[in-house]
Enzyme design. Structure first.
Site, PDB file in Angstrom:
ATOM      1  N   ARG A  17      45.969 -44.192 -19.172  1.00  0.00           N
ATOM      2  CA  ARG A  17      44.514 -44.067 -19.023  1.00  0.00           C
ATOM      3  C   ARG A  17      43.817 -45.427 -19.044  1.00  0.00           C
ATOM      4  O   ARG A  17      42.714 -45.575 -19.557  1.00  0.00           O
ATOM      5  CB  ARG A  17      43.942 -43.148 -20.115  1.00  0.00           C
ATOM      6  N   LEU A  19      42.333 -47.033 -16.775  1.00  0.00           N
ATOM      7  CA  LEU A  19      41.053 -47.097 -16.068  1.00  0.00           C
ATOM      8  C   LEU A  19      39.914 -46.593 -16.950  1.00  0.00           C
ATOM      9  O   LEU A  19      38.848 -47.190 -17.012  1.00  0.00           O
ATOM     10  CB  LEU A  19      41.133 -46.287 -14.763  1.00  0.00           C
ATOM     11  N   ILE A 446      25.013 -19.154 -27.582  1.00  0.00           N
ATOM     12  CA  ILE A 446      26.160 -18.863 -26.706  1.00  0.00           C
ATOM     13  C   ILE A 446      27.496 -18.967 -27.443  1.00  0.00           C
ATOM     14  O   ILE A 446      28.520 -18.504 -26.956  1.00  0.00           O
ATOM     15  CB  ILE A 446      26.126 -19.788 -25.475  1.00  0.00           C
ATOM     16  N   GLU A 620      33.940 -20.535 -10.267  1.00  0.00           N
ATOM     17  CA  GLU A 620      34.713 -21.707  -9.828  1.00  0.00           C
ATOM     18  C   GLU A 620      35.971 -21.345  -9.059  1.00  0.00           C
ATOM     19  O   GLU A 620      36.481 -22.139  -8.290  1.00  0.00           O
ATOM     20  CB  GLU A 620      35.163 -22.531 -11.040  1.00  0.00           C
ATOM     21  N   HIS A 709      22.063 -29.447 -21.756  1.00  0.00           N
ATOM     22  CA  HIS A 709      22.754 -30.639 -21.258  1.00  0.00           C
ATOM     23  C   HIS A 709      21.953 -31.896 -21.529  1.00  0.00           C
ATOM     24  O   HIS A 709      22.404 -32.994 -21.268  1.00  0.00           O
ATOM     25  CB  HIS A 709      23.028 -30.500 -19.769  1.00  0.00           C
TER      26      HIS A 709
HETATM   27  N1  GLN Z   1      31.269 -19.826 -26.201  1.00  0.00           N
HETATM   28  C1  GLN Z   1      31.400 -21.099 -25.580  1.00  0.00           C
HETATM   29  C2  GLN Z   1      30.524 -22.129 -26.284  1.00  0.00           C
HETATM   30  O1  GLN Z   1      29.481 -21.801 -26.700  1.00  0.00           O
HETATM   31  C3  GLN Z   1      31.017 -21.065 -24.126  1.00  0.00           C
HETATM   32  C4  GLN Z   1      31.103 -22.407 -23.478  1.00  0.00           C
HETATM   33  C5  GLN Z   1      31.041 -22.371 -21.978  1.00  0.00           C
HETATM   34  O2  GLN Z   1      30.741 -21.358 -21.419  1.00  0.00           O
HETATM   35  N2  GLN Z   1      31.298 -23.476 -21.325  1.00  0.00           N
HETATM   36  O3  GLN Z   1      30.876 -23.256 -26.393  1.00  0.00           O
HETATM   37 ZN    ZN Z   2      28.187 -22.123 -20.451  1.00  0.00          ZN
END
Ligand code: GLN
Ligand code: ZN
Length: 769
Positions: A17, A19, A446, A620, A709
């Site tokens: 790694r 780079l 989440i 994806e 983000h």
């Molecule tokens: N449950 C995961 C989290 O909260 C979901 C992450 C994701 O979807 N990239 O980190």
């Molecule tokens: Zn997510």
């Protein structure tokens, strides 16, 4: 018979790694540009030397990049958006990195596969998936007024650099049509492909200078040939290659396609005045038949070593497969090559000393793939290698580690009832309401909370053995308890345990499932300086014992509020792994689904009333060709339903997806029949909810109302505004309130105020009704 061996591209990141470390040091101002450029030069020299040593006849140059080859092309042709302050002449390294990472120098936050703008200064270019790989490129932005100018002839520089080292290379160039197709228009309705005529002279000059410097062949990559192309795009291909042929007649072009079947673009491909055509015979082996009919003056490059996966090739089988072509066309018009650039596989298996011997004997990384090519190119002298390959293939096929009869029987016994909830959503929702007694507009998150440096330090100390399992466990419990207490305190309705014990949402499960292996050094570039080590799924997958139940029980024991069980779904696990090539992806997915289903049922038995199955990467995995979408979506949705459908009607199944462009796949999303889906919507101003509205999607939805983000903390008003927009498209009874995604990449200082505001926004909404 000897056939020439060719390579299409070699990983850039360095065996150790190098780079990444050089880039990070440069970005942190700990070293200067000279040091970075030196590392680049050394890596290129090493790669060329290695390929020469392995006996590869045709060695690529200009496959190296400091960040991304699409960005390199954008910079080479002077397509630099004005915001980056470039006028003309050579492009400074810092301008290049500003395009890659934004001018604040803050590394892009990408955990869901795309780049997000934030902070001050000039944001980075957008980033997106390179075809169906997990490599991400920087998306060129082109407008109708775009002009092009050669800023520096990179392929020429690379060619000369290699030549100085005594290696005659075949430079690699991203083709103009693919480049324009991957670009996005800066204006609604503007198609970058219309800029082709203006771009052509720049490409012609690149080629002319290469030819003058002694290059005889170039490799021009046009992977767009495996996509659905419009008539205009097909015409563009014909036009541009005819023009290039006229302008630079002496330079031979190897037109490279990869990642799929040329299919209906074949007549176009064969009509181009190029000297060679590379086809991917791993992804689309059926193409071998049409090659028999290729024009007599066309050199064919056969992509027969898998550039996308890590399994040792069956060399004898390959030789047998290409034999008719050799007979018909003659070895002198053929080349053998990896199916695509080796960018997508790890560099060297020899670094991997932690894997057991048997598994290691089944694998080939980039370096070993060069050996395979070499052996194929000189079959007379390499009978030993061919015999060894056959032995590896036989051993893998017969190994009891790969085949688990019980798993096969379970998969064979899957039926429709296992994939269907007892009642439809209309009935389930009432039962769940009665059981859960949630307020209108329930709030949740989440899953993950910040993976602080404390969390990471503690994990790494445990893996290194410097703290005991008991200490590590106590630490995790403390973190989990604090997270539960805090969520109660701020008034969230549905809690999560925080995922502190998880290193990664796929690895955590893979490490507990049979049939998975993990590497120490097998890094693959995901984007820029971010590399990943995908798990290897080598055998039938099963779950020896519950994976998450203890953590869930612990978290739930601390609170009266419901805690969601938290799992990663089979399609996401599959899409982020190297998958065995001796079983269909659909079947591997079904095996994982059965394991997750067992976990779901164990969580339910332990008392979980809500279980979330994340399918972050479902979208994806969409195939490159529209015609193949349905088959994929069918088994992907089936896999999810298989995980989710064993539970009672009262148990609420959640899912989460890291995007919200559902318009083309809304049927599939609806067919998943999750009781609640949380998605990423904050940056699209809820517009993407339109797909759900017009479909009349009946189940519940949590559109993200806060962009995780970015370090920015949105205020109550901003979130309320987004909720107002969401309510224009969803009914109140459908609406959940949550962030865009997990919070693992954020700091507590950012998360705390943001979630407090989120709860306040929910309460305000409830009070005005
Ligand atoms: N449950 C995961 C989290 O909260 C979901 C992450 C994701 O979807 N990239 O980190
Ligand atoms: Zn997510």
């Amino acid at each position: 018979m000897t056939i020439k061996t060719a390579n299409l591209g070699f990983p850039r990141i360095g065996k150790h790694r190098e780079l990444k470390f050089a880039l990070e040091s440069y970005w942190a101002d700990k070293s200067d540009a000279g040091a970075l450029l030196d590392i680049g030069k050394r890596l290129r020299a090493q790669n060329w030397a290695l390929q020469k040593e392995k006996g590869i006849d045709i060695i690529p140059s200009n496959d190296f990049s400091f960040y991304d080859h699409v960005l390199d092309t954008t910079v080479m042709i002077g397509a630099i958006p004005s915001a980056y302050g470039w006028k003309d002449g050579p492009v400074a390294l810092d301008t290049y990195f500003a395009m890659a990472r934004g001018s604040t120098g803050e590394e892009a936050h990408v955990d869901c596969g795309h780049q997000h703008h934030h902070g001050h200064g000039v944001p980075a270019l957008e980033m997106t998936k390179w075809f169906d790989t997990n490599y991400h490129y920087m998306v060129p932005e082109l407008g109708p007024d775009q002009s092009f100018a050669l800023t520096a002839n990179r392929p020429l520089d690379a060619f000369i650099e290699a030549k100085t080292l005594g290696i005659h290379t075949r430079p690699v160039i991203l083709g103009p049509v693919t480049f324009l197709k991957l670009a996005k228009g800066t204006e609604e309705g503007f198609a970058p492909i219309t800029l082709l005529e203006r771009l052509l002279p720049v490409y012609a000059r690149v080629l002319a200078e290469l030819s003058a410097a002694g290059a005889d062949w170039v490799q021009i990559d046009e992977p767009c040939l495996v996509l659905d192309l419009s008539g205009e795009e097909q015409a563009a291909l014909k036009h541009v290659y005819r023009a290039l042929h006229e302008l630079v007649p002496n330079l031979k072009i190897m037109l490279a396609t990869y990642f799929g079947n040329i299919g209906d673009n074949l007549p176009t491909a064969l009509s181009l005045p190029v000297s060679g055509l590379h086809v991917d015979l791993v992804r689309a082996p059926q193409q071998i038949d049409v090659l028999l009919e290729a024009p007599a003056d066309l050199t064919l490059s056969l992509g027969i070593i898998d550039g996308r996966n890590i399994w040792k090739a069956d060399l004898a089988a390959i030789l047998k497969k290409i034999e008719p072509l050799v007979q018909r066309i003659g070895a002198d018009r053929l080349q053998i090559a990896p199916s695509c650039s080796l960018l997508h596989v790890p560099i060297d298996l020899d670094l991997e000393t932690g894997l057991d011997e048997e598994l290691t004997s089944w694998l080939a990384f980039a370096t070993q793939k060069l050996d395979e090519l070499s052996a194929l190119g000189s079959p007379g002298g390499a009978s030993q290698a061919i015999a060894a390959a056959s032995e590896a293939v036989t051993s893998r096929a017969a190994s009891p580690r790969v085949h688990d009869l019980k798993v096969r029987q379970r998969v064979a016994a899957i039926d429709e009832t296992m994939m269907t909830r007892s009642s439809g959503f209309a009935e389930r929702t009432g039962l769940q309401e009665r059981k859960l007694r949630l307020p209108l507009f329930p709030t949740t998150t989440i899953g993950s909370f910040p993976q602080t440096s404390d969390v990471r330090k503690s994990r790494s100390a445990f893996t290194k053995g410097t703290i005991s399992e008991a200490d590590y466990d106590a630490f995790l419990k403390k973190e989990t308890e604090a997270a539960i207490r805090w969520q109660e305190e701020i008034g969230l309705d549905v809690l999560v345990h925080g995922e502190f014990e998880r290193n990664d949402m796929v690895q955590y499960f893979g490490e507990q499932l049979s049939g998975f292996a993990f590497t120490q050094h097998a890094w693959v570039q995901s984007y820029g300086s971010r590399y990943v080590r995908p798990p290897i799924i080598f055998g039938d997958v099963s779950r020896p014992k519950p994976m998450t139940v203890e953590w869930w029980c612990y978290a739930q024991s601390l609170t009266e509020k419901p805690v969601k069980g938290m799992l990663t779904g089979p399609v996401t696990i599959l899409n982020w792994s190297f998958v065995r090539d001796d079983l269909s992806r659909a079947d591997v997915s079904r095996q994982i689904a059965l394991a997750i289903r067992d976990e779901v049922l164990d969580l339910e038995k332990a008392g979980a009333a809500m279980i979330q199955i994340d399918e972050a990467a479902l979208r994806e995995g969409l195939p490159l060709r529209k015609a193949d979408w349905k088959t994929y979506l069918d088994w992907a949705v089936e896999s999810f339903r298989l995980c989710a459908s064993g539970v009672a009607d009262e148990t609420q199944i959640h899912t989460h997806m890291c995007y919200s462009e559902f318009n083309q796949i809304i049927d599939a999303i609806a067919a998943m029949d999750a009781d609640v889906i949380s998605i990423e919507t904050s940056r699209s101003k809820m517009e993407l909810l339109e797909a759900f509205r017009s479909y009349k999607y009946p189940n519940e939805i949590g559109p993200g109302i806060y962009d995780i983000h970015s370090p920015r903390v949105p205020d109550v008003e901003e979130m309320t505004e987004l909720l107002t927009l969401a309510r224009q498209r969803l009914t109140d009874g459908q609406l959940w309130i949550n962030p865009d995604c997990g919070l693992k990449t954020r700091k507590w200082e950012e998360v705390r105020p943001a979630l407090v505001n989120m709860v306040a926004a929910a309460k305000a909404l409830r009070s005005i009704g």
